[in-house]
Scaffold this motif. Structure first.
Motif, short mmCIF file in Angstrom:
data_model
loop_
_atom_site.label_atom_id
_atom_site.label_comp_id
_atom_site.label_asym_id
_atom_site.label_seq_id
_atom_site.Cartn_x
_atom_site.Cartn_y
_atom_site.Cartn_z
N LYS A 172 -5.32 5.45 13.33
CA LYS A 172 -4.98 6.80 12.89
C LYS A 172 -3.89 6.78 11.81
O LYS A 172 -3.95 7.55 10.85
CB LYS A 172 -4.53 7.64 14.08
N LEU A 173 -2.90 5.89 11.97
CA LEU A 173 -1.84 5.80 10.96
C LEU A 173 -2.40 5.30 9.63
O LEU A 173 -2.04 5.80 8.56
CB LEU A 173 -0.74 4.85 11.46
N LEU A 174 -3.30 4.30 9.69
CA LEU A 174 -3.90 3.79 8.46
C LEU A 174 -4.76 4.87 7.79
O LEU A 174 -4.71 5.04 6.56
CB LEU A 174 -4.76 2.56 8.76
N LYS A 175 -5.53 5.59 8.58
CA LYS A 175 -6.38 6.64 8.03
C LYS A 175 -5.55 7.75 7.42
O LYS A 175 -5.88 8.26 6.32
CB LYS A 175 -7.28 7.20 9.14
N ALA A 176 -4.46 8.13 8.08
CA ALA A 176 -3.61 9.21 7.56
C ALA A 176 -2.96 8.80 6.24
O ALA A 176 -2.90 9.60 5.30
CB ALA A 176 -2.53 9.57 8.58
N HIS A 177 -2.51 7.55 6.16
CA HIS A 177 -1.88 7.10 4.92
C HIS A 177 -2.90 7.01 3.79
O HIS A 177 -2.60 7.40 2.65
CB HIS A 177 -1.20 5.75 5.12
N LEU A 178 -4.09 6.53 4.09
CA LEU A 178 -5.12 6.47 3.07
C LEU A 178 -5.46 7.86 2.56
O LEU A 178 -5.66 8.07 1.35
CB LEU A 178 -6.37 5.79 3.63
N GLY A 179 -5.48 8.84 3.46
CA GLY A 179 -5.74 10.22 3.05
C GLY A 179 -4.66 10.72 2.10
O GLY A 179 -4.96 11.41 1.12
N ALA A 221 0.81 -1.22 0.00
CA ALA A 221 0.00 0.00 0.00
C ALA A 221 0.85 1.27 0.00
O ALA A 221 0.31 2.37 -0.03
CB ALA A 221 -0.92 0.01 1.22
N GLY A 222 2.19 1.10 0.05
CA GLY A 222 3.07 2.25 -0.05
C GLY A 222 3.27 3.03 1.23
O GLY A 222 3.70 4.18 1.20
N MET A 223 2.98 2.41 2.37
CA MET A 223 3.16 3.13 3.64
C MET A 223 4.65 3.32 3.93
O MET A 223 5.45 2.41 3.74
CB MET A 223 2.50 2.36 4.79
N PRO A 224 5.06 4.50 4.40
CA PRO A 224 6.47 4.75 4.74
C PRO A 224 6.95 3.84 5.86
O PRO A 224 6.17 3.44 6.74
CB PRO A 224 6.48 6.22 5.18
N LEU A 225 8.23 3.52 5.86
CA LEU A 225 8.79 2.62 6.87
C LEU A 225 8.62 3.17 8.29
O LEU A 225 8.40 2.40 9.23
CB LEU A 225 10.27 2.36 6.59
#
Length: 355
Positions: free
Chosen positions: A82-89, A58-62
């Motif tokens: 919150k981390l998942l929501k922020a990355h999806l945003g 999904a391309g989330m930063p390390l």
């Protein structure tokens, strides 16, 4: 305990990726053999590895992945959510920005005149030695694209200029170029894309020694040989400007014995990619300009990863016992040339190694 190979199969991350994530402190093995350096994982780490695969896909930063893994098994899931929501945003905003930019680019394309059209609307009559044209087609055939989404690459470019006919094929990941001499053309440059099936039919007529006749009438191309004729319509597309894609001077040139290198590639270590990715061979140039296939665990910063199947195809298309390999930095295209004819060559795009 699970070996790194078992963990790679279970998680779809790949052995090289697991080594990278160990060094990055993201997924550290439970135990490392002090003698062999071999990594072993607890069974519970399989879930973490699978989670890591999804997050990276999904391309989330390390930096965020570290926090997600550290918080995943805890009772409070607020941070993870919150981390998942922020990355999806971020992804949604990035997609919106990309749509806007692509819309602007399409508008620019609509406004442009297609300067390549004149290269395809022409009448040409010329002749070419059958052996030269046959050799040129054999050199590039392996690089023709089969992607239905890119029909303009689904054929062989015939680029006629002066007393030369360049034939070119590419599927984006590799490109092959060869040249045959021609006579009878003294007009402007002309380009046509010959569909793969027609190019193959032409090649079947090129077993003789004498000249063959090639003609282009607008969108139709015809090859006449002693044993028959092959004709058909050209592809109604423009081919990329392949001259801009040619490798630049620089890097190291090594003469390789093709049979020995083929054996090393076929029997040597292979880096298995993640699901759907090709097998990679990792090369480096040693002192004396000797090309070797790197052993697993070799961390030479100048090593270059390449699709093993593509490199084997390029070596076969080179049709010589010895070829020149041009190796630059790890992100530069790899060149494969003949010693006796540097106008016939192919280039392969390298793969970025995670570790």
């Amino acid at each position: 305990m699970r070996s790194i190979g078992e963990m790679a199969r279970d998680s779809r991350l790949g052995v090289s990726a697991l080594r990278f994530y160990d060094r990055a402190g993201v997924l550290v093995p439970a135990w490392v053999d002090p003698v062999t350096g071999y990594r072993w994982y607890e069974p519970e780490q399989r879930e973490e590895a699978r989670l890591l695969f999804r997050l990276r896909r999904a391309g989330m930063p390390l930096a965020d992945i570290r926090l997600v893994l550290a918080s995943w098994s805890g009772a409070d899931t607020d941070l993870v959510r919150k981390l998942l929501k922020a990355h999806l945003g971020r992804l949604e905003q990035g997609l919106s920005d990309a749509r806007s930019e692509f819309s602007a680019l399409r508008a620019l394309l609509d406004q442009r005149e297609n300067v390549m059209t004149s290269l395809r609307i022409a009448t040409v009559r010329l002749s070419s030695p059958a052996p030269e044209l046959a050799a040129a087609l054999d050199t590039v055939r392996f690089a023709v694209s089969t992607d239905p989404e890119l029909p303009m690459l689904g054929g062989v470019l015939f680029d006629i200029e002066g007393d030369s006919l360049h034939v070119v094929a590419t599927d984006r990941y590799r490109m092959a170029v060869a040249k045959a001499g021609v006579e009878g053309h003294d007009g402007d440059r002309v380009q046509v894309i010959v569909p793969t099936s027609l190019a193959d039919a032409m090649r079947a007529l090129l077993d003789g020694e004498g000249p063959v006749r090639l003609s282009v009438d607008g969108d139709r191309v015809t090859l006449e040989a002693a044993d028959g004729q092959a004709a058909g319509r050209c592809l109604d597309h423009d081919f990329p400007d392949y001259r801009r894609l040619l490798p630049q001077a620089g890097g190291r040139r090594a003469v390789v014995e093709v049979a020995a290198l083929r054996k090393a590639l076929e029997t040597g270590p292979v880096r298995a990619g993640e699901a759907g990715a090709p097998d990679l061979s990792v090369l480096r140039v040693e002192d004396g300009d000797t090309v070797t296939v790197c052993a697993d665990g070799d961390e030479d910063p100048n090593r270059i990863a390449v699709n093993r199947e593509f490199l084997l195809d390029a070596l076969a298309a080179g049709a010589r016992d010895r070829l020149i390999l041009e190796l630059g930095n790890p992100t530069a295209p790899i060149g494969i040339r003949r010693l006796d004819d540097e106008d016939a060559f192919s280039i392969l795009m390298p793969f970025k190694l995670e570790d």
